[in-house]
Design an enzyme around this catalytic site. Structure first.
Site, PDB file in Angstrom:
ATOM      1  N   ASN A 231      12.578  -0.906   6.460  1.00 38.71           N
ATOM      2  CA  ASN A 231      13.698  -1.823   6.756  1.00 38.71           C
ATOM      3  C   ASN A 231      13.760  -2.987   5.765  1.00 38.71           C
ATOM      4  OD1 ASN A 231      11.585  -3.431   7.556  1.00 38.71           O
ATOM      5  ND2 ASN A 231      12.198  -3.612   9.702  1.00 38.71           N
TER       6      ASN A 231
ATOM      7  N   TYR B 224      -8.671   0.300   6.766  1.00 43.43           N
ATOM      8  CA  TYR B 224      -8.807  -0.266   5.427  1.00 43.43           C
ATOM      9  C   TYR B 224      -9.679  -1.502   5.467  1.00 43.43           C
ATOM     10  CZ  TYR B 224      -4.089   1.912   5.253  1.00 43.43           C
ATOM     11  OH  TYR B 224      -3.006   2.720   5.386  1.00 43.43           O
TER      12      TYR B 224
ATOM     13  N   TYR C 173      -2.831  -9.207  16.107  1.00 46.95           N
ATOM     14  CA  TYR C 173      -2.646  -8.187  15.071  1.00 46.95           C
ATOM     15  C   TYR C 173      -3.698  -7.081  15.227  1.00 46.95           C
ATOM     16  CZ  TYR C 173      -3.139  -6.002  10.462  1.00 46.95           C
ATOM     17  OH  TYR C 173      -3.265  -5.083   9.438  1.00 46.95           O
TER      18      TYR C 173
ATOM     19  N   LYS D 257      -3.558  -2.857  16.334  1.00 45.25           N
ATOM     20  CA  LYS D 257      -4.176  -1.722  15.631  1.00 45.25           C
ATOM     21  C   LYS D 257      -5.042  -0.921  16.610  1.00 45.25           C
ATOM     22  CE  LYS D 257      -2.427  -2.485  11.577  1.00 45.25           C
ATOM     23  NZ  LYS D 257      -1.306  -1.646  11.132  1.00 45.25           N
TER      24      LYS D 257
ATOM     25  N   SER E 188      -7.175  -1.042  10.352  1.00 47.78           N
ATOM     26  CA  SER E 188      -7.787  -2.128   9.590  1.00 47.78           C
ATOM     27  C   SER E 188      -9.211  -2.374  10.055  1.00 47.78           C
ATOM     28  CB  SER E 188      -6.949  -3.383   9.828  1.00 47.78           C
ATOM     29  OG  SER E 188      -7.639  -4.522   9.389  1.00 47.78           O
TER      30      SER E 188
ATOM     31  N   LYS F 253       1.783  -7.671   9.418  1.00 44.48           N
ATOM     32  CA  LYS F 253       0.352  -7.652   9.079  1.00 44.48           C
ATOM     33  C   LYS F 253      -0.346  -9.003   8.958  1.00 44.48           C
ATOM     34  CE  LYS F 253       0.987  -7.614   4.093  1.00 44.48           C
ATOM     35  NZ  LYS F 253       0.523  -7.187   2.807  1.00 44.48           N
TER      36      LYS F 253
ATOM     37  N   GLY G 241     -11.355 -18.261  12.574  1.00 43.49           N
ATOM     38  CA  GLY G 241     -11.283 -16.812  12.800  1.00 43.49           C
ATOM     39  C   GLY G 241     -11.984 -15.986  11.732  1.00 43.49           C
TER      40      GLY G 241
ATOM     41  N   ARG H  25     -16.760  -9.644   1.575  1.00 45.45           N
ATOM     42  CA  ARG H  25     -15.837  -8.587   1.997  1.00 45.45           C
ATOM     43  C   ARG H  25     -15.992  -7.358   1.113  1.00 45.45           C
ATOM     44  NH1 ARG H  25     -15.626 -11.956   5.174  1.00 45.45           N
ATOM     45  NH2 ARG H  25     -13.869 -12.971   6.205  1.00 45.45           N
TER      46      ARG H  25
ATOM     47  N   ILE I 155       0.853  -1.205   0.000  1.00 48.41           N
ATOM     48  CA  ILE I 155       0.000   0.000   0.000  1.00 48.41           C
ATOM     49  C   ILE I 155       0.887   1.253   0.000  1.00 48.41           C
ATOM     50  CG2 ILE I 155      -1.890   1.193   1.162  1.00 48.41           C
ATOM     51  CD1 ILE I 155      -2.547  -1.543   2.537  1.00 48.41           C
TER      52      ILE I 155
HETATM   53  P1  NAD Z   1       3.562  -4.556   3.453  1.00 49.44           P
HETATM   54  O1  NAD Z   1       4.149  -5.625   4.299  1.00 49.44           O
HETATM   55  O2  NAD Z   1       3.568  -4.739   1.990  1.00 49.44           O
HETATM   56  O3  NAD Z   1       4.250  -3.158   3.797  1.00 49.44           O
HETATM   57  C1  NAD Z   1       4.760  -2.861   5.063  1.00 49.44           C
HETATM   58  C2  NAD Z   1       6.162  -2.319   4.885  1.00 49.44           C
HETATM   59  O4  NAD Z   1       6.689  -1.964   6.164  1.00 49.44           O
HETATM   60  C3  NAD Z   1       7.122  -3.334   4.273  1.00 49.44           C
HETATM   61  O5  NAD Z   1       7.805  -2.710   3.200  1.00 49.44           O
HETATM   62  C4  NAD Z   1       8.094  -3.680   5.407  1.00 49.44           C
HETATM   63  O6  NAD Z   1       9.394  -3.944   4.919  1.00 49.44           O
HETATM   64  C5  NAD Z   1       8.037  -2.420   6.254  1.00 49.44           C
HETATM   65  N1  NAD Z   1       8.310  -2.591   7.691  1.00 49.44           N
HETATM   66  C6  NAD Z   1       7.749  -3.466   8.553  1.00 49.44           C
HETATM   67  N2  NAD Z   1       8.217  -3.243   9.801  1.00 49.44           N
HETATM   68  C7  NAD Z   1       9.076  -2.186   9.721  1.00 49.44           C
HETATM   69  C8  NAD Z   1       9.857  -1.482  10.666  1.00 49.44           C
HETATM   70  N3  NAD Z   1       9.869  -1.803  11.956  1.00 49.44           N
HETATM   71  N4  NAD Z   1      10.624  -0.457  10.215  1.00 49.44           N
HETATM   72  C9  NAD Z   1      10.639  -0.111   8.901  1.00 49.44           C
HETATM   73  N5  NAD Z   1       9.922  -0.740   7.976  1.00 49.44           N
HETATM   74  C10 NAD Z   1       9.144  -1.766   8.376  1.00 49.44           C
HETATM   75  O7  NAD Z   1       2.061  -4.329   3.978  1.00 49.44           O
HETATM   76  P2  NAD Z   1       0.871  -3.514   3.345  1.00 49.44           P
HETATM   77  O8  NAD Z   1      -0.144  -4.473   2.853  1.00 49.44           O
HETATM   78  O9  NAD Z   1       1.389  -2.470   2.433  1.00 49.44           O
HETATM   79  O10 NAD Z   1       0.260  -2.861   4.658  1.00 49.44           O
HETATM   80  C11 NAD Z   1       0.673  -1.578   5.105  1.00 49.44           C
HETATM   81  C12 NAD Z   1      -0.027  -1.269   6.417  1.00 49.44           C
HETATM   82  O11 NAD Z   1      -1.428  -1.371   6.224  1.00 49.44           O
HETATM   83  C13 NAD Z   1       0.319  -2.231   7.552  1.00 49.44           C
HETATM   84  O12 NAD Z   1       0.409  -1.482   8.742  1.00 49.44           O
HETATM   85  C14 NAD Z   1      -0.864  -3.158   7.602  1.00 49.44           C
HETATM   86  O13 NAD Z   1      -1.059  -3.681   8.896  1.00 49.44           O
HETATM   87  C15 NAD Z   1      -1.995  -2.232   7.195  1.00 49.44           C
HETATM   88  N6  NAD Z   1      -3.147  -2.941   6.602  1.00 49.44           N
HETATM   89  C16 NAD Z   1      -2.961  -3.752   5.520  1.00 49.44           C
HETATM   90  C17 NAD Z   1      -4.039  -4.449   4.969  1.00 49.44           C
HETATM   91  C18 NAD Z   1      -3.858  -5.378   3.797  1.00 49.44           C
HETATM   92  O14 NAD Z   1      -4.769  -6.180   3.539  1.00 49.44           O
HETATM   93  N7  NAD Z   1      -2.778  -5.298   3.034  1.00 49.44           N
HETATM   94  C19 NAD Z   1      -5.330  -4.294   5.543  1.00 49.44           C
HETATM   95  C20 NAD Z   1      -5.481  -3.442   6.620  1.00 49.44           C
HETATM   96  C21 NAD Z   1      -4.374  -2.770   7.158  1.00 49.44           C
HETATM   97  N1  UFG Z   2     -10.485 -16.901   1.209  1.00 49.83           N
HETATM   98  C1  UFG Z   2     -10.657 -18.131   0.625  1.00 49.83           C
HETATM   99  N2  UFG Z   2      -9.540 -18.785   0.179  1.00 49.83           N
HETATM  100  C2  UFG Z   2      -8.289 -18.271   0.294  1.00 49.83           C
HETATM  101  C3  UFG Z   2      -8.135 -17.001   0.899  1.00 49.83           C
HETATM  102  C4  UFG Z   2      -9.266 -16.356   1.353  1.00 49.83           C
HETATM  103  O1  UFG Z   2     -11.761 -18.646   0.503  1.00 49.83           O
HETATM  104  O2  UFG Z   2      -7.317 -18.929  -0.114  1.00 49.83           O
HETATM  105  C5  UFG Z   2     -11.686 -16.158   1.647  1.00 49.83           C
HETATM  106  C6  UFG Z   2     -11.726 -15.883   3.139  1.00 49.83           C
HETATM  107  O3  UFG Z   2     -12.324 -16.952   3.828  1.00 49.83           O
HETATM  108  C7  UFG Z   2     -12.559 -14.584   3.188  1.00 49.83           C
HETATM  109  C8  UFG Z   2     -12.186 -13.878   1.875  1.00 49.83           C
HETATM  110  O4  UFG Z   2     -11.661 -14.903   1.029  1.00 49.83           O
HETATM  111  O5  UFG Z   2     -13.931 -14.891   3.143  1.00 49.83           O
HETATM  112  C9  UFG Z   2     -11.131 -12.794   2.054  1.00 49.83           C
HETATM  113  O6  UFG Z   2     -10.007 -13.340   2.721  1.00 49.83           O
HETATM  114  P1  UFG Z   2      -8.608 -12.562   2.808  1.00 49.83           P
HETATM  115  O7  UFG Z   2      -7.654 -13.472   3.513  1.00 49.83           O
HETATM  116  O8  UFG Z   2      -8.217 -12.058   1.472  1.00 49.83           O
HETATM  117  O9  UFG Z   2      -8.964 -11.287   3.675  1.00 49.83           O
HETATM  118  P2  UFG Z   2      -9.561 -11.179   5.150  1.00 49.83           P
HETATM  119  O10 UFG Z   2     -10.868 -10.463   5.031  1.00 49.83           O
HETATM  120  O11 UFG Z   2      -9.568 -12.476   5.831  1.00 49.83           O
HETATM  121  O12 UFG Z   2      -8.464 -10.273   5.857  1.00 49.83           O
HETATM  122  C10 UFG Z   2      -7.962  -9.061   5.274  1.00 49.83           C
HETATM  123  C11 UFG Z   2      -6.520  -8.840   5.732  1.00 49.83           C
HETATM  124  C12 UFG Z   2      -6.478  -8.614   7.225  1.00 49.83           C
HETATM  125  C13 UFG Z   2      -7.386  -7.484   7.583  1.00 49.83           C
HETATM  126  C14 UFG Z   2      -8.777  -7.740   7.067  1.00 49.83           C
HETATM  127  C15 UFG Z   2      -9.697  -6.565   7.316  1.00 49.83           C
HETATM  128  O13 UFG Z   2      -5.732  -9.968   5.403  1.00 49.83           O
HETATM  129  O14 UFG Z   2      -5.163  -8.267   7.603  1.00 49.83           O
HETATM  130  O15 UFG Z   2      -8.755  -7.983   5.654  1.00 49.83           O
HETATM  131  O16 UFG Z   2      -9.109  -5.418   6.802  1.00 49.83           O
HETATM  132  F1  UFG Z   2      -7.424  -7.381   8.924  1.00 49.83           F
END
Ligand code: NAD
Ligand code: UFG
Length: 343
Positions: A32, A176, A148, A152, A124, A84, A295, A230, A12
């Site tokens: 990092n 998000y 996790y 948050k 999240s 994450k 979960g 979702r 992101i």
């Molecule tokens: P990502 O893992 O792709 O990006 C996170 C980045 O942070 C990585 O580049 C990693 O190298 C860096 N990082 C981790 N710990 C660090 C530290 N201590 N110091 C410096 N860099 C560090 O994840 P993302 O999907 O881009 O998510 C970004 C943020 O959004 C996270 O906080 C995640 O919890 C939150 N979020 C993500 C999702 C999702 O589905 N992707 C959903 C809700 C919230």
């Molecule tokens: N799913 C499958 N098969 C898979 C993966 C997922 O059926 O191989 C289903 C899950 O059961 C769920 C949906 O697809 O019904 C979405 O699953 P994701 O794992 O893609 O996403 P989640 O909603 O479980 O979780 C995501 C992020 C979490 C975040 C959450 C809410 O992974 O970090 O959205 O923002 F907390």
């Protein structure tokens, strides 16, 4: 504006850096590289014709971050850096509590010291846990069900308390929903390590032949087709939400803490996603129905009204575009960033 983006080479973060640079902001990334690749910086430069400053550092390292803050005068911070994976957080709570909480503490401590006025935090929809009803509004109570999610929630409470105590600091926590998709250039996207946990990267890897078939985790939920529902949001829309949040705090300096959903307001089931993706690639995705994943919840989608009213932001891209862009990223980078076809 000069913006510090922690975690800016991640999924992101990299898309948000592109939007900030396109918007005319200067960006300093601290990452990092624990879950990202430095080639992202070259890709960002190809897309925007600008190269952000990059510092490889751990945001939890106070001394190192102190050096960064003394070198730049930031107007705002977007804090993506963190761990994450829900399952991993259950196995490694020490890692999650430290990485996700200490990093924010270091940033706020330094914001106070160096007069940095605002921070946007990556939260999240997981903080809502299993909501009783949908769509979800920001006033729903915290119901986190895993470490996790609790990190948050704790971050949000920490930012709430600190912004009250230090009125010169404002914060927006962006909650998000489910980010998918990629930049339409196919140059940046989600690059999960190992077997993906999340639905869309799993589907794209099945489509490209890397994985044999998708397991759909349960078809007996109380949803229109029995599979989990979702709120999938295009990562570029999400990225634009961050630019809107930075601008909001620039114009509303008296803000203390706000939590805002970033979602589309539309719920799609797993089968809806599979069928939308099949339409894009013109063939079927092999799948099997398996037991529910521990979960998981039945349904989770946002009421995105607050983001529209406050930030003047709303998601623009539809599911077809999300699938198209996810697929383009996958075929251009079949092995992710490390051994992609692009370079
Ligand atoms: P990502 O893992 O792709 O990006 C996170 C980045 O942070 C990585 O580049 C990693 O190298 C860096 N990082 C981790 N710990 C660090 C530290 N201590 N110091 C410096 N860099 C560090 O994840 P993302 O999907 O881009 O998510 C970004 C943020 O959004 C996270 O906080 C995640 O919890 C939150 N979020 C993500 C999702 C999702 O589905 N992707 C959903 C809700 C919230
Ligand atoms: N799913 C499958 N098969 C898979 C993966 C997922 O059926 O191989 C289903 C899950 O059961 C769920 C949906 O697809 O019904 C979405 O699953 P994701 O794992 O893609 O996403 P989640 O909603 O479980 O979780 C995501 C992020 C979490 C975040 C959450 C809410 O992974 O970090 O959205 O923002 F907390």
């Amino acid at each position: 504006m000069q913006i510090l983006v922690t975690g800016g080479t991640g999924y992101i973060g990299s898309h948000t850096v592109v939007e900030l640079l396109n918007h005319g902001d200067d960006v300093v990334i601290v990452d990092n590289l624990s879950n990202s690749h430095p080639i992202v910086l070259e890709r960002i430069e190809i897309i925007t014709d600008k190269r952000p400053d990059f510092i490889k550092a751990d945001v939890c390292n106070f001394e190192k971050m102190n050096e960064v803050f003394s070198k730049y005068q930031f107007d705002s911070i977007i804090h993506f850096a963190g761990s994450k994976a829900v399952g991993e957080s259950v196995e490694k709570p020490l890692l999650y509590y430290r990485n996700n909480i200490e990093s924010t503490w270091v940033l706020v401590e330094l914001m106070e010291k160096y007069n940095v006025p605002s921070i946007i935090f990556s939260s999240s929809a997981t903080v809502y846990g299993q909501p009783d009803i949908n769509p979800i509004t920001e006033d729903f109570s915290y119901q986190c069900t895993n470490p996790y999610g609790r990190t948050k929630m704790i971050n949000e409470l920490f930012l709430k308390d600190t912004t009250v105590a230090y009125p010169n600091i404002s914060a927006i926590s962006l909650r998000y929903f489910n980010p998918i998709g990629a930049h339409e250039s196919g140059l940046i996207g989600e690059d999960p390590q190992g077997i993906p946990n999340n639905l869309m990267p799993y589907i794209t890897q099945v489509a490209i032949g890397k994985l044999e078939k998708l397991s759909i985790f349960g078809d007996d939920y109380d949803t229109h087709d029995g599979t989990g529902v979702r709120d999938y949001i295009h990562v570029v829309d999400l990225a634009k939400g961050h630019v809107a949040a930075v601008n909001y705090l620039q114009e509303h300096k008296d803000t203390s803490f706000l939590a805002v959903n970033l979602g589309t307001g539309i719920g799609y089931s797993v089968l809806d996603i599979v069928h939308a993706f099949e339409k894009i690639i013109g063939r079927e995705i092999p799948y099997q129905i398996t037991d529910r994943r521990l979960g998981d919840i039945a349904t989770c989608y946002a009421n995105p009204k607050k983001a529209k009213e406050l930030l003047n932001w709303e998601a623009k891209f539809d599911l077809e575009k999300m699938c198209e862009d996810s697929w383009r990223w996958q075929i251009k980078n079949p092995k992710g960033y490390v051994r992609s076809n692009v370079f």
